[in-house]
Design an enzyme around this catalytic site. Structure first.
Site, mmCIF file in Angstrom:
data_model
loop_
_atom_site.group_PDB
_atom_site.id
_atom_site.type_symbol
_atom_site.label_atom_id
_atom_site.label_comp_id
_atom_site.label_asym_id
_atom_site.label_seq_id
_atom_site.Cartn_x
_atom_site.Cartn_y
_atom_site.Cartn_z
ATOM 1 N N GLN A 100 0.695 -1.094 0.049
ATOM 2 C CA GLN A 100 0.063 0.007 -0.093
ATOM 3 C C GLN A 100 0.864 1.444 -0.193
ATOM 4 O OE1 GLN A 100 -2.154 1.517 3.368
ATOM 5 N NE2 GLN A 100 -4.161 1.437 2.177
ATOM 6 N N TYR A 186 -5.884 10.857 4.152
ATOM 7 C CA TYR A 186 -4.500 11.020 3.662
ATOM 8 C C TYR A 186 -4.468 11.774 2.305
ATOM 9 C CZ TYR A 186 -3.642 7.972 7.689
ATOM 10 O OH TYR A 186 -3.727 7.650 8.846
ATOM 11 N N ARG A 233 -7.601 2.201 -2.824
ATOM 12 C CA ARG A 233 -8.600 2.006 -1.637
ATOM 13 C C ARG A 233 -9.110 3.538 -1.405
ATOM 14 N NH1 ARG A 233 -8.078 0.458 4.811
ATOM 15 N NH2 ARG A 233 -9.570 -1.163 4.779
ATOM 16 N N GLY A 322 -9.980 -6.760 9.023
ATOM 17 C CA GLY A 322 -8.857 -5.981 9.419
ATOM 18 C C GLY A 322 -8.513 -6.578 10.720
ATOM 19 N N ARG A 323 -8.975 -5.758 11.921
ATOM 20 C CA ARG A 323 -8.523 -6.083 13.286
ATOM 21 C C ARG A 323 -8.504 -7.656 13.598
ATOM 22 N NH1 ARG A 323 -9.973 -0.650 14.003
ATOM 23 N NH2 ARG A 323 -12.258 -1.127 13.642
#
Length: 365
Positions: A100, A186, A233, A322-323
């Site tokens: 990424q 971002y 993404r 994810g987590r």
């Protein structure tokens, strides 16, 4: 067993063994100084190589692109060589792994970028946003971000070139492809969302103009390494890191249609995943599905049942967990057999060494 999750899938030039994605998660364990990927990171990703696709943690494309202490880069030869450890280890386990590529823009502090002022689409400070810096202790120290300066045309041209070179570096490092981080507030997201972009040139104002930087970066990396090795993404409805769009349905449906024109390998949508977060509107998911013909990935508070339903509804091709991957290195096997999922320790997410990274065991049968 959830049948749809374990169907193979063609992703660009790769045949994936299942439709389970390990999405990018910052863990802040790169070697210092130098921000180089290391052996424990290689072990961590290799332990999770049974995912159909791994997207490695956000990796800054330049020194100015770094938002947090101890995150890895991919702009020096030592960083490229460091990542080779991870890609070699994952490939040895039969995995597929994308890098990424990350530029945080305004979501940083001068302490993380050599004392410089951060850059962004516009000179707008992200409100109520903190990042962590190296304060000389084992635990990160959190500080407020500062006001960035608006990027000039030369800045934009330079950063597009940095994305292009980072994509080439990722391939040299052995990655199977790259994902552009255009989500979560971002840099690319700072151009897309109307609340973070007050430019009056061709990079601001209309939806098409606010998507122009995304388009320029996608074009550059596609030209460098091929569309079939590029993913993007997006996070249409999140307000993470202070970016908000006035009309996210219009903006991000247009983004999906734009990305479809480049024939990229996949579009990865991060849904809002905090407690009591609203569901992503079904009408929006249907509009994205109609606009984008490549592989479509969703991530955010999914369990196996919700993933299966999303497949059955024809809304996605892959699902990111994810987590759950933090504490369950064998997550696909646990899903397949209905085993329970372990819980991660939040205190060990960022910084440190093996503890909380590589010491979570597989399910004890």
């Amino acid at each position: 067993m959830k049948q749809a999750l374990f169907q193979p899938l063609q992703l660009g030039r790769y045949t994936l063994v299942n439709r389970i994605v390990m999405p990018p998660m910052t863990r802040s364990r790169a070697i210092q100084p130098g921000n180089e990927a290391n052996d424990i990171m290689a072990t961590y990703y290799a332990q999770r190589a049974s995912a159909g696709l791994i997207v490695a943690e956000g990796t800054q494309i330049s020194a100015m692109g770094q938002g947090y202490a101890w995150t890895p880069g991919i702009y020096t030869q030592a960083q490229i060589d460091g990542w080779k450890k991870t890609t070699t280890a994952v490939h040895a386990k039969g995995g597929v792994i994308f890098a990424q590529l990350w530029h945080v823009g305004r979501v940083t502090h001068p302490d993380n970028i050599g004392g410089a002022q951060p850059i962004s689409s516009s000179a707008i400070k992200a409100e109520n946003v903190k990042v962590f810096v190296d304060n000389g202790k084992a635990e990160p120290g959190f500080v407020d971000v500062v006001e960035p300066r608006a990027m000039t045309k030369d800045d934009i041209k330079q950063v597009i070139g940095e994305y292009r070179q980072a994509a080439l570096n990722a391939i040299e490092a052995g990655f199977d492809g790259i994902e552009l981080h255009a989500a979560n507030g971002y840099l690319i997201n700072q151009f897309i969302d109307s609340g973070a972009n007050n430019r009056t040139d061709e990079y601001g104002g209309s939806v098409d103009n606010r998507l122009r930087f995304l388009a320029d970066v996608v074009e550059a990396v596609v030209d460098a390494i091929g569309a079939d090795r590029v993913g993007v993404r997006l996070a249409p409805f999140t307000s993470l890191n202070g970016t908000v769009d006035a009309n996210p349905v219009e903006t991000y449906t247009a983004a999906a249609a734009l990305l479809n024109q480049y024939n990229i390998a996949y579009l990865h949508i991060a849904e809002v995943d905090w407690d009591d977060a609203p569901e992503t509107p079904l009408s929006f998911k249907q509009a994205v599905r109609a606009a984008f013909k490549g592989v479509l990935i969703y991530a955010g508070k999914y369990d196996a049942e919700k993933a299966e339903q999303t497949f059955n509804d024809g809304l996605a091709d892959m699902i990111g967990f994810g987590r759950p991957f933090v504490a369950n290195p064998d997550l696909p096997d646990r899903i397949k057999h209905g085993y329970s999922w372990a819980e991660h320790d939040p205190a060990t997410l960022f910084g440190g060494a093996e503890k909380g990274l590589t010491d979570y065991p597989e399910y004890a049968k």
